[in-house]
Scaffold this motif. Structure first.
Motif, mmCIF file in Angstrom:
data_model
loop_
_atom_site.group_PDB
_atom_site.id
_atom_site.type_symbol
_atom_site.label_atom_id
_atom_site.label_comp_id
_atom_site.label_asym_id
_atom_site.label_seq_id
_atom_site.Cartn_x
_atom_site.Cartn_y
_atom_site.Cartn_z
ATOM 1 N N ASN A 1 2.340 2.648 -7.584
ATOM 2 C CA ASN A 1 2.458 1.238 -8.473
ATOM 3 C C ASN A 1 2.323 0.182 -7.242
ATOM 4 O O ASN A 1 2.185 0.812 -6.195
ATOM 5 N N PHE A 2 2.398 -1.058 -7.775
ATOM 6 C CA PHE A 2 2.247 -2.019 -6.784
ATOM 7 C C PHE A 2 3.518 -2.937 -6.612
ATOM 8 O O PHE A 2 3.575 -3.964 -6.166
ATOM 9 N N LYS B 1 -3.012 -8.412 -5.046
ATOM 10 C CA LYS B 1 -3.615 -9.174 -4.114
ATOM 11 C C LYS B 1 -2.918 -8.913 -2.432
ATOM 12 O O LYS B 1 -3.479 -9.181 -1.570
ATOM 13 N N LYS B 2 -1.493 -8.806 -2.707
ATOM 14 C CA LYS B 2 -0.736 -8.326 -1.517
ATOM 15 C C LYS B 2 -1.065 -7.140 -0.809
ATOM 16 O O LYS B 2 -1.042 -7.020 0.277
ATOM 17 N N ASP B 3 -1.586 -6.028 -1.711
ATOM 18 C CA ASP B 3 -2.123 -4.919 -1.228
ATOM 19 C C ASP B 3 -3.568 -5.035 -0.761
ATOM 20 O O ASP B 3 -4.374 -4.629 -1.366
ATOM 21 N N ASP B 4 -3.781 -5.769 0.173
ATOM 22 C CA ASP B 4 -5.175 -6.262 0.639
ATOM 23 C C ASP B 4 -6.411 -5.379 0.754
ATOM 24 O O ASP B 4 -7.150 -5.244 0.404
ATOM 25 N N ASN C 1 -4.805 7.800 -8.287
ATOM 26 C CA ASN C 1 -3.993 6.997 -7.259
ATOM 27 C C ASN C 1 -4.717 5.672 -7.028
ATOM 28 O O ASN C 1 -5.898 5.727 -7.442
ATOM 29 N N LYS C 2 -4.011 4.862 -5.943
ATOM 30 C CA LYS C 2 -4.784 3.626 -5.608
ATOM 31 C C LYS C 2 -5.910 4.000 -4.933
ATOM 32 O O LYS C 2 -6.896 3.267 -5.169
ATOM 33 N N ALA C 3 -5.934 4.919 -4.106
ATOM 34 C CA ALA C 3 -7.428 5.288 -3.429
ATOM 35 C C ALA C 3 -8.599 5.382 -4.444
ATOM 36 O O ALA C 3 -9.680 4.869 -4.116
#
Length: 266
Positions: free
Chosen positions: A218-219, A161-164, A139-141
């Motif tokens: 996903n992003f 980059k939006k997911d700072d 996952n993202k973490a």
């Protein structure tokens, strides 16, 4: 005789004075030349972006967007010429009139709308995360402290980059000239994850299911559209009509099925 001569001279003088007062008519302005009929549109693309646009084993440019553009051009009565460009400089290529349209999985964003005129969306896409099949990233973490890559100038870069918080957690964020190179670095272990357009990522994962894996997270979701110069409203109108007709009569669905196995046109 003198009187007759005098009268004749006076008459001649009057005639000459009258002539001097008549101005020579100004030549009528030449009609403006008729604009040359548009016979082709030059489509800018990244030719290493399968299955949207890429080179086959014969080095010919093929792909979903290529077929869509050719069909739209045919309905508009023009020829489509495909020109590979540096995708990170796409806005400059368009504004500099080196290409007439950007048709290659171009994501519609508010920032791009300031410089580009977009057609109605024709496909929905996600920015997916691809990792090695045996990766411990789920996952993202898990991407914290990892080296992550994406194509330079792509919407994947903006989405990440939006997911700072997630972006700042990376050990390093690398950009590449194209997605193929990024995925090759993932295979070689120089990257630990790649963020890429879903249509591209799943195309490669399907080819090498034992090598790559797509995460559930996903992003974000985005729409694809065709980009033209903002002042080229005539071309934009014609493209929108052609694409609307292609969706209505099932042609777009056939092209999508050819490349994706199902109709994914929006």
């Amino acid at each position: 005789m003198k009187k007759i001569a005098a009268v004749a001279l006076l008459a001649l003088g009057a005639a000459l004075v009258g002539c001097s007062k008549n101005e020579t008519p100004a030549p009528s302005a030449a009609p403006a030349p008729t604009p040359a009929a548009v016979t082709k549109i030059v489509v800018g693309l990244d030719d290493n972006f399968p299955p949207m646009g890429f080179r086959d084993e014969k080095n010919e440019i093929v792909g979903f967007d290529i077929d869509m553009a050719r069909e739209a051009a045919k309905r508009m009565g023009v020829e489509a010429e495909f020109k590979p460009i540096d995708w990170s400089a796409k806005e400059a290529e368009l504004s500099g009139k080196r290409v007439d349209a950007l048709w290659n999985g171009l994501t519609i964003t508010d920032e791009r709308k300031e410089k580009i005129g977009f057609t109605a969306p024709y496909m929905e896409n996600h920015q997916i995360i691809v990792v090695a099949a045996k990766s411990a990233i789920n996952n993202k973490a898990d991407m914290s402290g990892k080296v992550v890559g994406a194509q330079e100038g792509s919407s994947a870069v903006d989405a990440v980059k939006k997911d700072d918080a997630v972006f700042k957690s990376f050990k390093e964020f690398k950009t590449f000239g194209d997605n193929v190179t990024a995925l090759m670095d993932l295979s070689a272990g120089r990257l630990e994850a790649v963020v890429v357009d879903e249509v591209v990522g799943r195309y490669y994962v399907a080819k090498k299911p034992d090598e790559y894996r797509v995460l559930d997270e996903n992003f974000g979701t985005e729409d694809y559209g065709v980009g033209v110069r903002k002042d080229d409203t005539a071309l934009l109108e014609k493209l929108n009509k052609a694409m609307t007709d292609m969706k209505a009569d099932g042609t777009a669905a056939k092209i999508a099925t050819k490349w994706f196995g199902k109709d994914i046109v929006k």
